[in-house]
Motif scaffolding. Structure first.
Motif, PDB file in Angstrom:
ATOM      1  N   HIS A   1     -10.614   2.829   0.214  1.00 52.93           N
ATOM      2  CA  HIS A   1      -9.737   2.219  -0.791  1.00 52.93           C
ATOM      3  C   HIS A   1      -8.328   2.766  -0.620  1.00 52.93           C
ATOM      4  O   HIS A   1      -8.107   3.978  -0.634  1.00 52.93           O
ATOM      5  N   LEU A   2      -7.361   1.871  -0.436  1.00 54.11           N
ATOM      6  CA  LEU A   2      -5.968   2.284  -0.301  1.00 54.11           C
ATOM      7  C   LEU A   2      -5.224   1.996  -1.603  1.00 54.11           C
ATOM      8  O   LEU A   2      -5.261   0.873  -2.113  1.00 54.11           O
ATOM      9  N   THR A   3      -4.569   3.013  -2.152  1.00 49.31           N
ATOM     10  CA  THR A   3      -3.783   2.797  -3.369  1.00 49.31           C
ATOM     11  C   THR A   3      -2.547   1.971  -3.034  1.00 49.31           C
ATOM     12  O   THR A   3      -2.059   1.968  -1.898  1.00 49.31           O
ATOM     13  N   SER A   4      -2.033   1.264  -4.023  1.00 51.57           N
ATOM     14  CA  SER A   4      -0.906   0.369  -3.771  1.00 51.57           C
ATOM     15  C   SER A   4      -0.027   0.260  -5.008  1.00 51.57           C
ATOM     16  O   SER A   4      -0.420   0.692  -6.105  1.00 51.57           O
ATOM     17  N   GLU A   5       1.153  -0.299  -4.819  1.00 48.50           N
ATOM     18  CA  GLU A   5       2.028  -0.618  -5.948  1.00 48.50           C
ATOM     19  C   GLU A   5       2.350  -2.107  -5.908  1.00 48.50           C
ATOM     20  O   GLU A   5       2.431  -2.700  -4.835  1.00 48.50           O
TER      21      GLU A   5
ATOM     22  N   PRO B   1       0.833  -1.205   0.000  1.00 52.68           N
ATOM     23  CA  PRO B   1       0.000   0.000   0.000  1.00 52.68           C
ATOM     24  C   PRO B   1       0.863   1.248   0.000  1.00 52.68           C
ATOM     25  O   PRO B   1       1.939   1.280   0.629  1.00 52.68           O
ATOM     26  N   THR B   2       0.417   2.281  -0.689  1.00 44.74           N
ATOM     27  CA  THR B   2       1.173   3.535  -0.741  1.00 44.74           C
ATOM     28  C   THR B   2       1.287   4.138   0.653  1.00 44.74           C
ATOM     29  O   THR B   2       2.316   4.703   1.016  1.00 44.74           O
TER      30      THR B   2
END
Length: 542
Positions: free
Chosen positions: A474-478, A442-443
């Motif tokens: 919602h958690l942004t992620s890479e 997660p970012t």
């Protein structure tokens, strides 16, 4: 302003206080203070309970100052959650409020001889004698044997128990007791996730077990009350947040599971901190491992909510190996340098590092193992060693992931990760390569604190954080995809397992012999006086 929820994140190496928006999970502000560790003897690891509490107060006040600078009203903080290093053991005097000894940290090995004596008395000399009730093997890792050591070896603790003044707790209990008034009415509680790491807690009945307490000869009156992970336990007694409810409590790995939104059976996360901890949600029924993993209570969100369980793979040394390279060996000046140094080599050049500083945890549970570095040549330099240290973290994760896949029967197709080490991009790519599955980060990496805040905000009497289906932020992620072929990954992993076998059975606690005035050494070369005389093991068999 939308409601805010705060979290105290008291870890092995630092304390943090973080404030989140309860609608968006956005991190608004935070403050962090490093924690000192002391190593009085080989294998001993301690921390000062007073320093822990000072760091908590310092982080809270500094964060509130930062919020005011941002023109954020601290009265918008509606609840505080607590998440903590698990198993670390404290005893204090409820009348004076003074700790009676330093906190014995989860990594500590002083109880190894006690553990061996207990195991030798069990039917079949089984380390799993208590597993059906506790989900845990008998190990130095858990709180019961640390507490037994304190009762046997610290006069102040023994006397306080006799005079009914002693209270036992893990770090969460100490923090909440202090924040809610201490000796002036402080609340002595823990939650199910922390209680399940003591070896005194029945994970089926969800309460302290009289037979387990008799086995370790622990007086039940010193134990905290066990509560759910999400309810109001008490209110802040002083400072900028006086009157704010403390309404969430989760051991750090359970908090990370919640913060990663792993609420469905089969979802898993791996946290990279001082150690490394892989948890997989197994739903409302405990699943016993046949491959060296732990069965633990993940969380219980609300008094009437069901307890949810997890399989856990615990690795003692992850980020701690970087700290060792910095503090003990001087190979790097700061932890952030390790990625650059390792990337300069791009390979370990056949060097393998097994950092079994505290023995090996899952899946081996072998306290006699010790750290080794093997495969050295004249070509090996500090860059190769740095790379090998990062690979060691990844190989240990591979071992517990393989065990988890065997226990569950359903292989993970990707791994969610969090924790301080995940900022190391080389480590994340190595992890994907060695696991042969994608790694998702997660970012916003503060998922442990986020989980504690979510539990606090979702408490029935607080109600500012909705954990219902479709309401989760919602958690942004890479995502890191594997970049090497599986054959190369398997070859490197096989070499790692060969190195692990070399680290096994290195240390013993056999008594030393004294001949002609010369102190003989134990197997492994440690002088015999390093290991203190083991205390007598008291208690009854189940």
């Amino acid at each position: 302003m939308e409601p805010l929820v705060a979290a105290i994140d008291q870890g092995t190496s630092s304390t943090r206080f973080l404030v989140f928006n309860a609608r968006t999970a956005e991190l608004i502000s935070h403050h962090q203070v490093e924690i000192n560790q002391s190593f009085p003897k080989e294998g001993w690891v301690e921390e000062d309970p007073k320093e822990i509490m000072w760091s908590v107060y310092e982080c809270m006040e500094r964060t509130c100052e930062k919020l005011r600078q941002l023109n954020v009203d601290v009265s918008n903080i509606k609840a505080v959650g607590v998440t903590n290093q698990r198993e670390t053991t404290l005893v204090w005097d409820k009348e004076t409020g003074e700790p009676l000894y330093n906190a014995i940290v989860w990594l500590d090995l002083r109880t190894q001889s006690t553990v061996e004596e207990l195991i030798n008395k069990n039917p079949g000399r089984s380390k799993n004698h208590l597993r059906q009730k506790t989900g845990l093997p008998i190990s130095t890792y858990f709180s019961a044997v640390k507490l037994r050591w304190l009762l046997d070896n610290v006069d102040e603790v023994h006397e306080a128990v006799l005079s009914k003044r002693a209270l036992f707790g893990t770090v969460d209990s100490w923090i909440i007791w202090c924040l809610t008034g201490g000796r002036s009415g402080g609340v002595h509680i823990t939650d199910v996730s922390n209680a399940s790491r003591t070896m005194l807690f029945n994970i089926h009945s969800l309460d302290w077990d009289p037979e387990l307490c008799r086995y370790f000869d622990i007086p039940m009156e010193i134990l905290p009350n066990v509560r759910s992970s999400s309810e109001i336990y008490g209110w802040m007694n002083s400072g900028s947040l006086s009157g704010v409810p403390i309404s969430g409590c989760l051991g750090d790995q359970s908090a990370a599971l919640v913060g990663q939104m792993c609420f469905d059976e089969g979802q898993a996360k791996n946290t990279y901190g001082t150690g490394c901890f892989l948890l997989r949600n197994t739903g409302t029924k405990p699943l016993m491992s046949h491959h060296g993993l732990l069965t633990t209570v993940a969380y219980k969100l609300g008094k009437d909510g069901p307890a949810c369980y997890a399989l856990e793979g615990s690795v003692a040394i992850a980020g701690a190996v970087i700290r060792w390279l910095k503090d003990n060996m001087g190979i790097v000046q700061s932890s952030s340098e390790i990625e650059t140094l390792a990337a300069a080599a791009g390979t370990s050049y056949g060097c393998y590092f097994v950092p079994a500083f505290s023995g090996l945890y899952a899946p081996y549970w072998e306290p006699s193992a010790r750290g080794i570095i093997c495969g050295l040549t004249q070509f090996t330099n500090r860059s190769h060693l740095a790379f090998a240290a990062l690979e060691a973290v990844c190989f240990q994760t591979r071992e517990i992931l393989d065990a988890m896949n065997q226990d569950s029967g359903v292989p993970l197709t990707q791994l969610r990760v969090d924790g301080g080490m995940t900022g190391n991009r080389l480590l994340m790519q190595l992890q994907a390569d060695i696991l042969c599955i994608p790694v998702v980060r997660p970012t916003m990496s503060e998922t442990t604190a986020l989980g504690a805040a979510m539990a606090a905000g979702a408490a029935e009497e607080v109600g500012v954080w909705d954990l219902g289906p479709g309401q989760l932020p919602h958690l942004t992620s890479e995502k890191y995809e594997p970049q090497i072929n599986p054959e190369e990954s398997e070859f490197r992993f096989a070499r790692w397992k060969k190195a692990v076998q070399k680290a096994m059975n290195w240390e013993t606690t056999e008594p030393c012999s004294h001949r002609n005035g010369v102190v003989k050494k134990k197997q492994g070369g440690a002088p015999c006086w390093v290991t203190p005389t083991p205390p007598p093991v008291r208690g009854q068999q189940l």
